[in-house]
Design a protein around this motif. Structure first.
Motif, mmCIF file in Angstrom:
data_model
loop_
_atom_site.group_PDB
_atom_site.id
_atom_site.type_symbol
_atom_site.label_atom_id
_atom_site.label_comp_id
_atom_site.label_asym_id
_atom_site.label_seq_id
_atom_site.Cartn_x
_atom_site.Cartn_y
_atom_site.Cartn_z
ATOM 1 N N SER A 1 0.819 -1.222 0.000
ATOM 2 C CA SER A 1 0.000 0.000 0.000
ATOM 3 C C SER A 1 0.845 1.261 0.000
ATOM 4 C CB SER A 1 -0.919 -0.003 1.238
ATOM 5 O OG SER A 1 -0.180 0.258 2.419
ATOM 6 N N LEU A 2 2.093 1.129 0.470
ATOM 7 C CA LEU A 2 2.981 2.291 0.538
ATOM 8 C C LEU A 2 4.060 2.282 -0.544
ATOM 9 C CD1 LEU A 2 3.558 2.435 4.425
ATOM 10 C CD2 LEU A 2 2.076 3.918 3.060
ATOM 11 N N GLY A 3 4.210 1.130 -1.232
ATOM 12 C CA GLY A 3 5.243 1.024 -2.255
ATOM 13 C C GLY A 3 6.637 0.937 -1.666
ATOM 14 N N VAL A 4 6.753 0.255 -0.498
ATOM 15 C CA VAL A 4 8.069 0.091 0.125
ATOM 16 C C VAL A 4 8.331 -1.401 0.325
ATOM 17 C CG1 VAL A 4 7.915 2.321 1.299
ATOM 18 C CG2 VAL A 4 7.124 0.246 2.477
ATOM 19 N N ALA A 5 9.543 -1.744 0.738
ATOM 20 C CA ALA A 5 9.906 -3.139 0.972
ATOM 21 C C ALA A 5 9.283 -3.651 2.266
ATOM 22 C CB ALA A 5 11.428 -3.278 1.036
ATOM 23 N N VAL A 6 9.028 -4.955 2.315
ATOM 24 C CA VAL A 6 8.477 -5.562 3.523
ATOM 25 C C VAL A 6 9.426 -5.367 4.702
ATOM 26 C CG1 VAL A 6 7.740 -7.726 4.599
ATOM 27 C CG2 VAL A 6 7.180 -7.281 2.213
ATOM 28 N N SER A 7 10.727 -5.458 4.428
ATOM 29 C CA SER A 7 11.709 -5.269 5.495
ATOM 30 C C SER A 7 11.633 -3.868 6.084
ATOM 31 C CB SER A 7 13.119 -5.536 4.966
ATOM 32 O OG SER A 7 13.419 -4.658 3.880
ATOM 33 N N THR A 8 11.303 -2.895 5.251
ATOM 34 C CA THR A 8 11.163 -1.520 5.744
ATOM 35 C C THR A 8 9.999 -1.419 6.715
ATOM 36 O OG1 THR A 8 12.077 -0.593 3.710
ATOM 37 C CG2 THR A 8 10.742 0.885 5.063
ATOM 38 N N VAL A 9 8.900 -2.091 6.381
ATOM 39 C CA VAL A 9 7.739 -2.092 7.265
ATOM 40 C C VAL A 9 8.091 -2.724 8.607
ATOM 41 C CG1 VAL A 9 5.433 -3.051 7.637
ATOM 42 C CG2 VAL A 9 6.052 -2.100 5.411
ATOM 43 N N GLY A 10 8.777 -3.876 8.575
ATOM 44 C CA GLY A 10 9.159 -4.558 9.809
ATOM 45 C C GLY A 10 10.051 -3.697 10.676
ATOM 46 N N ARG B 1 17.423 2.950 11.822
ATOM 47 C CA ARG B 1 17.817 3.117 10.415
ATOM 48 C C ARG B 1 16.679 3.646 9.544
ATOM 49 N NH1 ARG B 1 20.059 -2.858 9.371
ATOM 50 N NH2 ARG B 1 18.305 -3.267 10.780
ATOM 51 N N ILE B 2 15.461 3.630 10.085
ATOM 52 C CA ILE B 2 14.296 4.103 9.329
ATOM 53 C C ILE B 2 13.968 5.527 9.764
ATOM 54 C CG2 ILE B 2 11.893 3.641 8.734
ATOM 55 C CD1 ILE B 2 13.872 1.495 7.807
ATOM 56 N N SER B 3 13.684 6.388 8.801
ATOM 57 C CA SER B 3 13.400 7.788 9.114
ATOM 58 C C SER B 3 12.086 7.939 9.877
ATOM 59 C CB SER B 3 13.332 8.613 7.826
ATOM 60 O OG SER B 3 12.168 8.268 7.093
ATOM 61 N N ALA B 4 11.982 9.050 10.615
ATOM 62 C CA ALA B 4 10.770 9.319 11.385
ATOM 63 C C ALA B 4 9.564 9.432 10.463
ATOM 64 C CB ALA B 4 10.944 10.599 12.206
ATOM 65 N N ARG B 5 9.764 10.015 9.289
ATOM 66 C CA ARG B 5 8.649 10.189 8.341
ATOM 67 C C ARG B 5 8.134 8.822 7.868
ATOM 68 N NH1 ARG B 5 7.941 10.280 2.887
ATOM 69 N NH2 ARG B 5 6.212 11.581 2.108
ATOM 70 N N THR B 6 9.059 7.925 7.524
ATOM 71 C CA THR B 6 8.653 6.600 7.051
ATOM 72 C C THR B 6 7.960 5.812 8.175
ATOM 73 O OG1 THR B 6 10.473 6.512 5.452
ATOM 74 C CG2 THR B 6 9.462 4.411 6.077
ATOM 75 N N LYS B 7 8.480 5.932 9.394
ATOM 76 C CA LYS B 7 7.856 5.254 10.526
ATOM 77 C C LYS B 7 6.419 5.737 10.712
ATOM 78 C CE LYS B 7 12.091 4.517 13.205
ATOM 79 N NZ LYS B 7 12.840 4.913 14.424
ATOM 80 N N ALA B 8 6.217 7.047 10.589
ATOM 81 C CA ALA B 8 4.881 7.613 10.757
ATOM 82 C C ALA B 8 3.948 7.106 9.673
ATOM 83 C CB ALA B 8 4.952 9.134 10.743
ATOM 84 N N LEU B 9 4.448 7.027 8.422
ATOM 85 C CA LEU B 9 3.617 6.549 7.311
ATOM 86 C C LEU B 9 3.240 5.081 7.507
ATOM 87 C CD1 LEU B 9 5.448 8.189 4.252
ATOM 88 C CD2 LEU B 9 3.152 8.738 5.115
ATOM 89 N N VAL B 10 4.203 4.282 7.947
ATOM 90 C CA VAL B 10 3.952 2.853 8.153
ATOM 91 C C VAL B 10 2.929 2.650 9.279
ATOM 92 C CG1 VAL B 10 4.972 0.690 8.965
ATOM 93 C CG2 VAL B 10 6.160 2.076 7.251
ATOM 94 N N ARG B 11 3.094 3.374 10.367
ATOM 95 C CA ARG B 11 2.170 3.221 11.491
ATOM 96 C C ARG B 11 0.765 3.695 11.141
ATOM 97 N NH1 ARG B 11 6.759 5.501 15.620
ATOM 98 N NH2 ARG B 11 7.870 3.532 15.898
ATOM 99 N N GLU B 12 0.682 4.751 10.355
ATOM 100 C CA GLU B 12 -0.627 5.232 9.923
ATOM 101 C C GLU B 12 -1.306 4.195 9.049
ATOM 102 O OE1 GLU B 12 -3.690 6.690 7.538
ATOM 103 O OE2 GLU B 12 -1.709 6.226 6.679
ATOM 104 N N ALA B 13 -0.548 3.610 8.125
ATOM 105 C CA ALA B 13 -1.111 2.593 7.238
ATOM 106 C C ALA B 13 -1.513 1.344 8.030
ATOM 107 C CB ALA B 13 -0.096 2.223 6.157
#
Length: 338
Positions: free
Chosen positions: A17-26, A34-46
């Motif tokens: 749904s976000l167009g990122v790797a599964v490992s990034t979500v994990g 290693r994951i940016s605050a912005r990406t963490k926020a997007l993953v948690r929102e999704a």
């Protein structure tokens, strides 16, 4: 990522749904630096939007900690234990933990529930133990941070939070004696429980301190949660050749049973008997007769127990021997005159 149960949202679906790797979500869900605050926020929102539920065993394999705390109670049909569960739940919630409640007052059931809590990888367990926990229960608890609440059994955690049961019943019985009662019956729990033994000892201590004839202080002991036993004990009291003028109860459920049986009785003595009631349940307010209610700081006790355990889990400090006696707020509610 381990597969989820049928119908559950997977980390892969979040990634797609976000167009990122599964490992990034994990890594984002694990708060990996290693994951940016912005990406963490997007993953948690999704994850929240899609209804994702994280796999607890998988998270713990990645080094995450369990946020579950087990509470094992023998009963929840009265506000005494309900208050404990409510206070403990609020305590856990405030600290970021979730309470899991188990009802067991039989060694075999207790062992099975302990095994299931261990399987769920709870961080710790607060237990009101049975009189004789099974070897399996003891072995499992030895591997988990755990605290004994109310009841105390040798061989389990050296940490115990409870009420000064002996002093509570001594004070309640003394209150009746101070009002002129000399023939007193005690209806309480079996002495195989530490609480039952201590409460009976408190009753006997009050009788001895007042110099009363122990023959006039009758004792009726049985299952503390069995209302049928309480009602049967009350009938025996009323049918005695020399009925008592007062009754002391040693368990909340027995208090309810005795009051109910008194209300239903046709004996002319029923409304004349004074009661020193263990517990101060809201439902006892209907009783129009003579009543001294022994109120314990149950909520304070549960909060102290929960906070103590959570602090040890947070700091990793060992569970060294500790005993907390809740005695400071013992009070009496008087009604019905003498």
């Amino acid at each position: 990522m381990p597969s989820s149960a049928p119908g559950m949202v997977t980390a892969r679906q979040i990634a797609e749904s976000l167009g990122v790797a599964v490992s990034t979500v994990g890594r984002a869900l694990a708060d990996d630096p290693r994951i940016s605050a912005r990406t963490k926020a997007l993953v948690r929102e999704a994850a929240a939007r899609l209804g994702y539920v994280e796999n607890l065993p998988a998270r713990m394999m990645r080094g995450g900690a369990s946020r579950l705390i087990g509470l094992m109670l023998p009963d929840i049909r009265n506000s005494f234990y309900a208050t404990i569960a409510d206070a403990m739940s609020r305590c856990c919630d405030a600290a970021g933990y979730q309470l899991v409640i188990s009802i067991a007052d039989d060694p075999a059931v207790e062992a099975r529930h302990t095994r299931e809590l261990a399987s769920a990888r709870v961080a710790g367990i607060v237990i009101v133990p049975t009189a004789e926990p099974a070897p399996e229960t003891r072995a499992i608890l030895a591997r988990f941070p755990h605290v004994q609440l109310l009841r105390r059994v040798a061989g389990l955690a050296p940490v115990w939070f409870g009420i000064d049961d002996r002093e509570c019943l001594r004070a309640g019985t003394t209150a009746l004696i101070a009002r002129g009662h000399r023939r007193i019956a005690y209806v309480g729990g079996e002495t195989r429980y530490s609480t039952g033994a201590a409460r009976l000892a408190g009753f006997r201590q009050a009788v001895a301190e007042a110099g009363l004839d122990p023959v006039l202080a009758t004792e009726h002991l049985g299952p503390p949660a069995d209302t049928r036993f309480g009602a049967d004990a009350l009938r025996s009291v009323l049918e005695a050749e020399l009925p008592p003028s007062a009754i002391v109860t040693g368990a909340v459920q027995l208090t309810s049973a005795v009051l109910g049986a008194l209300a239903a009785s046709r004996s002319p003595l029923a409304r004349q008997i004074a009661i020193a009631a263990f517990g101060d349940e809201p439902v006892f307010g209907w009783w129009p007769g003579k009543l001294v209610a022994m109120a314990m700081p149950v909520e304070e006790l549960a909060q102290s127990c929960g906070n103590w355990l959570i602090e040890r889990l947070r700091t990793g400090a060992p569970l060294e021997e500790h005993a907390y006696l809740a005695t400071t707020k013992l009070s009496f509610r008087l009604s019905g005159g003498r």
